[in-house]
Design an enzyme around this catalytic site. Structure first.
Site, PDB file in Angstrom:
ATOM      1  N   LYS A 138       0.853  -1.209   0.000  1.00  0.00           N
ATOM      2  CA  LYS A 138       0.000   0.000   0.000  1.00  0.00           C
ATOM      3  C   LYS A 138       0.873   1.238   0.000  1.00  0.00           C
ATOM      4  O   LYS A 138       2.044   1.207   0.414  1.00  0.00           O
ATOM      5  CB  LYS A 138      -0.947   0.032   1.205  1.00  0.00           C
ATOM      6  CG  LYS A 138      -0.280   0.007   2.591  1.00  0.00           C
ATOM      7  CD  LYS A 138       0.173   1.347   3.145  1.00  0.00           C
ATOM      8  CE  LYS A 138       0.909   1.216   4.466  1.00  0.00           C
ATOM      9  NZ  LYS A 138       1.706   2.352   4.874  1.00  0.00           N
ATOM     10  N   PRO A 143       9.186  -3.884  -0.193  1.00  0.00           N
ATOM     11  CA  PRO A 143      10.367  -3.516   0.603  1.00  0.00           C
ATOM     12  C   PRO A 143      10.167  -3.809   2.091  1.00  0.00           C
ATOM     13  O   PRO A 143       9.112  -3.528   2.642  1.00  0.00           O
ATOM     14  CB  PRO A 143      10.495  -2.008   0.359  1.00  0.00           C
ATOM     15  CG  PRO A 143       9.787  -1.762  -0.940  1.00  0.00           C
ATOM     16  CD  PRO A 143       8.713  -2.787  -1.050  1.00  0.00           C
ATOM     17  N   VAL A 144      11.209  -4.391   2.712  1.00  0.00           N
ATOM     18  CA  VAL A 144      11.134  -4.763   4.136  1.00  0.00           C
ATOM     19  C   VAL A 144      11.307  -3.511   4.998  1.00  0.00           C
ATOM     20  O   VAL A 144      12.237  -2.722   4.760  1.00  0.00           O
ATOM     21  CB  VAL A 144      12.238  -5.804   4.461  1.00  0.00           C
ATOM     22  CG1 VAL A 144      12.220  -6.161   5.945  1.00  0.00           C
ATOM     23  CG2 VAL A 144      12.045  -7.058   3.606  1.00  0.00           C
ATOM     24  N   ALA A 145      10.415  -3.323   5.979  1.00  0.00           N
ATOM     25  CA  ALA A 145      10.441  -2.144   6.870  1.00  0.00           C
ATOM     26  C   ALA A 145      10.492  -0.860   6.046  1.00  0.00           C
ATOM     27  O   ALA A 145      11.210   0.080   6.370  1.00  0.00           O
ATOM     28  CB  ALA A 145      11.616  -2.208   7.852  1.00  0.00           C
ATOM     29  N   GLY A 146       9.714  -0.836   4.960  1.00  0.00           N
ATOM     30  CA  GLY A 146       9.796   0.267   3.997  1.00  0.00           C
ATOM     31  C   GLY A 146       8.654   1.253   4.043  1.00  0.00           C
ATOM     32  O   GLY A 146       8.630   2.213   3.274  1.00  0.00           O
ATOM     33  N   MET A 151       5.500   0.342   3.359  1.00  0.00           N
ATOM     34  CA  MET A 151       4.517  -0.089   2.358  1.00  0.00           C
ATOM     35  C   MET A 151       3.680  -1.268   2.862  1.00  0.00           C
ATOM     36  O   MET A 151       3.037  -1.969   2.078  1.00  0.00           O
ATOM     37  CB  MET A 151       5.212  -0.439   1.039  1.00  0.00           C
ATOM     38  CG  MET A 151       5.904   0.767   0.413  1.00  0.00           C
ATOM     39  SD  MET A 151       6.422   0.437  -1.274  1.00  0.00           S
ATOM     40  CE  MET A 151       4.846   0.476  -2.138  1.00  0.00           C
ATOM     41  N   GLY A 162       4.516  -4.182   4.147  1.00  0.00           N
ATOM     42  CA  GLY A 162       4.959  -5.529   3.756  1.00  0.00           C
ATOM     43  C   GLY A 162       4.687  -6.558   4.851  1.00  0.00           C
ATOM     44  O   GLY A 162       4.182  -7.650   4.572  1.00  0.00           O
ATOM     45  N   GLY A 163       5.006  -6.225   6.083  1.00  0.00           N
ATOM     46  CA  GLY A 163       4.756  -7.144   7.205  1.00  0.00           C
ATOM     47  C   GLY A 163       3.266  -7.377   7.387  1.00  0.00           C
ATOM     48  O   GLY A 163       2.824  -8.507   7.632  1.00  0.00           O
ATOM     49  N   ASP A 213      -2.487  -1.749  10.072  1.00  0.00           N
ATOM     50  CA  ASP A 213      -2.558  -1.746   8.606  1.00  0.00           C
ATOM     51  C   ASP A 213      -3.025  -3.084   8.029  1.00  0.00           C
ATOM     52  O   ASP A 213      -3.222  -3.195   6.812  1.00  0.00           O
ATOM     53  CB  ASP A 213      -1.173  -1.434   8.001  1.00  0.00           C
ATOM     54  CG  ASP A 213      -0.763   0.014   8.205  1.00  0.00           C
ATOM     55  OD1 ASP A 213      -1.599   0.824   8.646  1.00  0.00           O
ATOM     56  OD2 ASP A 213       0.410   0.322   7.916  1.00  0.00           O
TER      57      ASP A 213
HETATM   58  O1  C5P Z   1      -0.573  -1.292  14.808  1.00  0.00           O
HETATM   59  P1  C5P Z   1       0.874  -1.571  14.558  1.00  0.00           P
HETATM   60  O2  C5P Z   1       1.417  -2.663  15.444  1.00  0.00           O
HETATM   61  O3  C5P Z   1       1.208  -1.801  13.130  1.00  0.00           O
HETATM   62  O4  C5P Z   1       1.628  -0.244  14.961  1.00  0.00           O
HETATM   63  C1  C5P Z   1       3.041  -0.211  15.087  1.00  0.00           C
HETATM   64  C2  C5P Z   1       3.423   1.012  15.896  1.00  0.00           C
HETATM   65  O5  C5P Z   1       3.146   2.199  15.141  1.00  0.00           O
HETATM   66  C3  C5P Z   1       2.656   1.195  17.202  1.00  0.00           C
HETATM   67  O6  C5P Z   1       3.272   0.510  18.260  1.00  0.00           O
HETATM   68  C4  C5P Z   1       2.728   2.702  17.401  1.00  0.00           C
HETATM   69  O7  C5P Z   1       3.991   3.074  17.896  1.00  0.00           O
HETATM   70  C5  C5P Z   1       2.664   3.242  15.982  1.00  0.00           C
HETATM   71  N1  C5P Z   1       1.286   3.596  15.561  1.00  0.00           N
HETATM   72  C6  C5P Z   1       0.691   4.717  16.115  1.00  0.00           C
HETATM   73  N2  C5P Z   1      -0.567   5.079  15.720  1.00  0.00           N
HETATM   74  C7  C5P Z   1      -1.229   4.367  14.775  1.00  0.00           C
HETATM   75  C8  C5P Z   1      -0.633   3.217  14.185  1.00  0.00           C
HETATM   76  C9  C5P Z   1       0.635   2.861  14.601  1.00  0.00           C
HETATM   77  O8  C5P Z   1       1.275   5.400  16.966  1.00  0.00           O
HETATM   78  N3  C5P Z   1      -2.446   4.749  14.402  1.00  0.00           N
END
Ligand code: C5P
Length: 303
Positions: free
Chosen positions: A11, A96-99, A101, A103-104, A138
């Site tokens: 995305k 891309p990893v940790a990019g 987008m 991916g995870g 996501d």
């Molecule tokens: O939800 P997810 O585990 O992908 O989020 C990873 C990190 O991104 C969260 O621990 C938080 O630090 C940050 N995040 C946030 N607000 C969001 C989505 C993610 O602060 N709406």
């Protein structure tokens, strides 16, 4: 059944409006997601125990333990149905990893759908979406694809109409950026500032619905971009190079460090990708179109 393969798109956030930090540490968002034609493929097969392998660019940075969202998806689904999570998960990686987008998240949604098919569970769609939201903010969008507005922490989705094909170039940076670190930097940069309620942009949604690439280019916005640029100042040069190469606009994708360039045509995308590759400001490029469908089973095809 010997194995199930699911294809899941990356995305780009065409608008990422970020509110202030909530008591739970997350941020309220108005997050306009657009799925693009750059995919990971997740294959699951019966095994003695839960195991994971990954191939493709950046595969060495992908965790192969239960911190991987694909493994967590298998565990969550198995737990929900009271069965053993005994599968081998293989990820063919292109995103891309940790990019920035997703991916995870794509691998999490892919593994969930693939295990559901392998185990013959036929879990209802709304239950799959609820499990996706538990895996990460996501992940629900990776399941549904297309275009959607995500509110809350990004997991509450409303599908959006897309009136045409958009052409993108993605410039992949060396190394990744940690999403929590980028949100942390956003908090630092906005300390003492009143952060407005995040709201979807009318101009952006209109341009998306009308398939209006110049209109969309003018409306692209990512509130995490200043934070990503503060952590990775070299991205400013990548953005400049893509725009100088003829892109309508460029922005950091999500929490970065991948940068996304909207172009007016497939030919323009090829030119921008060439300019970026020869600029020395990125590691690789990908050309992709949007919208793209969400996670979908490619084999067995069921035909
Ligand atoms: O939800 P997810 O585990 O992908 O989020 C990873 C990190 O991104 C969260 O621990 C938080 O630090 C940050 N995040 C946030 N607000 C969001 C989505 C993610 O602060 N709406």
């Amino acid at each position: 059944m010997s194995g199930v393969t699911v294809r899941v798109p990356a995305k780009v956030n065409i608008q990422l409006a970020v509110g202030g930090a909530r008591p739970d540490g997350y941020h309220d968002l108005a997050n306009v997601f657009l799925a693009v034609s750059l995919h990971d493929e997740v294959t699951v097969r019966p095994a003695d125990r839960l195991t994971l392998t990954c191939e493709g660019p950046g595969a060495e940075q992908v965790p192969l333990d239960t911190t991987n969202l694909a493994a967590r998806a298998a565990l969550l689904l198995a737990e929900r149905h009271g069965i053993a999570p005994d599968v081998h998960i293989h990820i063919a990686k292109r995103i891309p990893v940790a990019g920035g987008m997703a991916g995870g998240s794509a691998d999490g949604a892919g593994a969930l759908l693939a295990c559901d098919a392998l185990w013959g569970l036929k879990t209802p769609r709304d239950e799959l979406l609820e499990l996706c939201a538990r895996l990460g903010s996501d992940v629900p969008f990776s399941l549904v694809g297309g275009a959607a507005l995500g509110v809350g922490r990004g997991e509450l989705l409303t599908p959006l109409e897309v009136g045409g094909t958009f052409h993108w170039v993605f410039a992949v940076a060396d190394g990744g950026l940690s999403t929590p670190a980028v949100y942390g930097e956003f908090d630092r940069l906005t300390e003492g500032v009143r952060v407005p309620e995040p709201q979807a942009s009318r101009a952006l949604l209109d341009a998306l619905r009308e398939g209006d690439a110049p209109g969309l280019g003018a409306a692209l916005v990512n509130d995490l971009q200043p934070a990503a640029l503060a952590l990775r100042p070299s991205l400013a040069r990548t953005l400049d190079a893509g725009v100088a190469g003829g892109a309508l606009a460029g922005l950091v994708s999500g929490s970065g460090p991948t940068t996304a360039f909207l172009t007016k045509s497939a030919d323009a995308a090829a030119e921008v990708a060439h300019t970026l590759r020869t600029s020395g400001t990125c590691a690789t490029t990908h050309i992709a179109t949007s919208p793209a469908p969400g996670a979908s089973q490619v084999s067995p095809s069921g035909d």
